[in-house]
Design an enzyme around this catalytic site. Structure first.
Site, short mmCIF file in Angstrom:
data_model
loop_
_atom_site.label_atom_id
_atom_site.label_comp_id
_atom_site.label_asym_id
_atom_site.label_seq_id
_atom_site.Cartn_x
_atom_site.Cartn_y
_atom_site.Cartn_z
N GLU A 187 22.38 25.17 81.71
CA GLU A 187 22.76 25.06 83.13
C GLU A 187 24.07 25.81 83.38
O GLU A 187 24.20 26.54 84.38
CB GLU A 187 22.91 23.59 83.50
CG GLU A 187 23.43 23.35 84.90
CD GLU A 187 24.13 22.01 85.03
OE1 GLU A 187 25.00 21.91 85.92
OE2 GLU A 187 23.83 21.09 84.25
N ASP A 202 24.14 29.01 85.83
CA ASP A 202 25.01 28.99 87.00
C ASP A 202 25.80 30.29 87.12
O ASP A 202 25.91 30.88 88.20
CB ASP A 202 25.96 27.79 86.89
CG ASP A 202 26.97 27.74 88.03
OD1 ASP A 202 26.58 27.45 89.17
OD2 ASP A 202 28.16 28.02 87.77
N ASP A 228 20.19 21.53 88.93
CA ASP A 228 20.66 21.82 87.57
C ASP A 228 19.53 22.35 86.71
O ASP A 228 19.73 23.26 85.89
CB ASP A 228 21.23 20.55 86.93
CG ASP A 228 22.54 20.11 87.57
OD1 ASP A 228 23.13 20.90 88.32
OD2 ASP A 228 22.97 18.97 87.29
N GLU A 288 18.93 26.02 87.40
CA GLU A 288 19.96 26.84 86.77
C GLU A 288 19.71 26.96 85.27
O GLU A 288 19.86 28.04 84.68
CB GLU A 288 21.34 26.26 87.03
CG GLU A 288 21.79 26.43 88.47
CD GLU A 288 23.15 25.84 88.75
OE1 GLU A 288 23.83 26.32 89.68
OE2 GLU A 288 23.54 24.89 88.04
#
Length: 236
Positions: A50, A54, A123, A126
């Site tokens: 994640e 991101d 999340d 990502e």
């Protein structure tokens, strides 16, 4: 829970991408609550992926808007990026991909509605993007991200978007002064796999608001929303 081979097949079809290493996909779908309830096994979760996804997503969207919208200012591009990669936008994409069906999570998290929780879904998307990046590199991750976010990008470009309270608060305050806005996490409750965060927002030495959420980002957005309600209710 579906068999992992079926999950791989479904997501490969939806993303038009075939993982060379399916274990990266599996890792992207392992929530921390699953590892918490299976502590007797050696099991990682998707938090590191994640983190990576991101960063990849922010670069992809920054690059896209920078090149596609040369007439936009830095401030306008920053707001558009924030609206595109915010939790509600990513959760929308995750729901379209039905990621909630595929995530490995603990029984407690599932009973409390984890498969529909926006923060968890965002999340997971990502982390999914992070797994594509590790599996095939930046260009393929870029293709997947832009493909899946295409409708949201168009909404952002046309001005029809979900609210980003942090950006709204920043724009309101910076009309008065360039002093920095400070967000801080002032409390954490619950076990590692099911935390509730409390965030506060301060400006010029004054506490403007606070908020709670299941992620730090969500708590900060709620703190910004409270600040706007307290000091500029007419813009909400």
């Amino acid at each position: 829970m579906e068999r992992f081979t079926d999950i791989v097949k479904d997501l490969q079809t939806k993303l038009h991408y075939a993982w060379r290493n399916p274990e990266l996909l599996r890792l992207a779908l392992v929530h921390s609550s699953f590892t918490y309830e299976n502590r007797g096994r050696e099991e990682q979760n998707n938090e590191r992926l994640e983190f990576l996804g991101d960063a990849v997503l922010e670069l992809v969207i920054s690059d896209y808007y920078y090149n596609q919208l040369p007439h936009k200012s830095e401030g306008e591009l920053t707001k558009m990026r924030a609206l595109t990669v915010c939790e509600p936008s990513l959760a929308t994409v995750a729901r379209r991909l039905e990621l909630g069906r595929y995530i490995f999570m603990g029984r407690g998290e599932e009973r409390s509605g984890g498969r529909e929780r926006p923060a968890l879904l965002a999340d997971a998307f990502e982390a999914l993007l992070g797994s594509v990046y590790l599996d095939a590199g930046f260009e393929e991750a870029r293709r997947v991200a832009l493909q899946q976010l295409a409708d949201i990008i168009e909404e952002v470009k046309s001005g029809h978007t979900v609210r980003d309270y942090k950006t709204d608060l920043q724009e309101m305050l910076q009309r008065k002064s360039a002093d920095p806005i400070q967000y801080s996490i002032i409390d954490e409750e619950g076990p590692d796999h099911d935390k509730i965060f409390t965030a506060a927002v301060d400006y010029q030495g004054k506490r403007m608001g606070w908020g709670r959420g299941r992620t730090k980002k969500e708590a900060e957005q709620q703190a910004a929303k409270m600040a706007l309600i307290n000091y500029a209710p007419k813009i909400l």
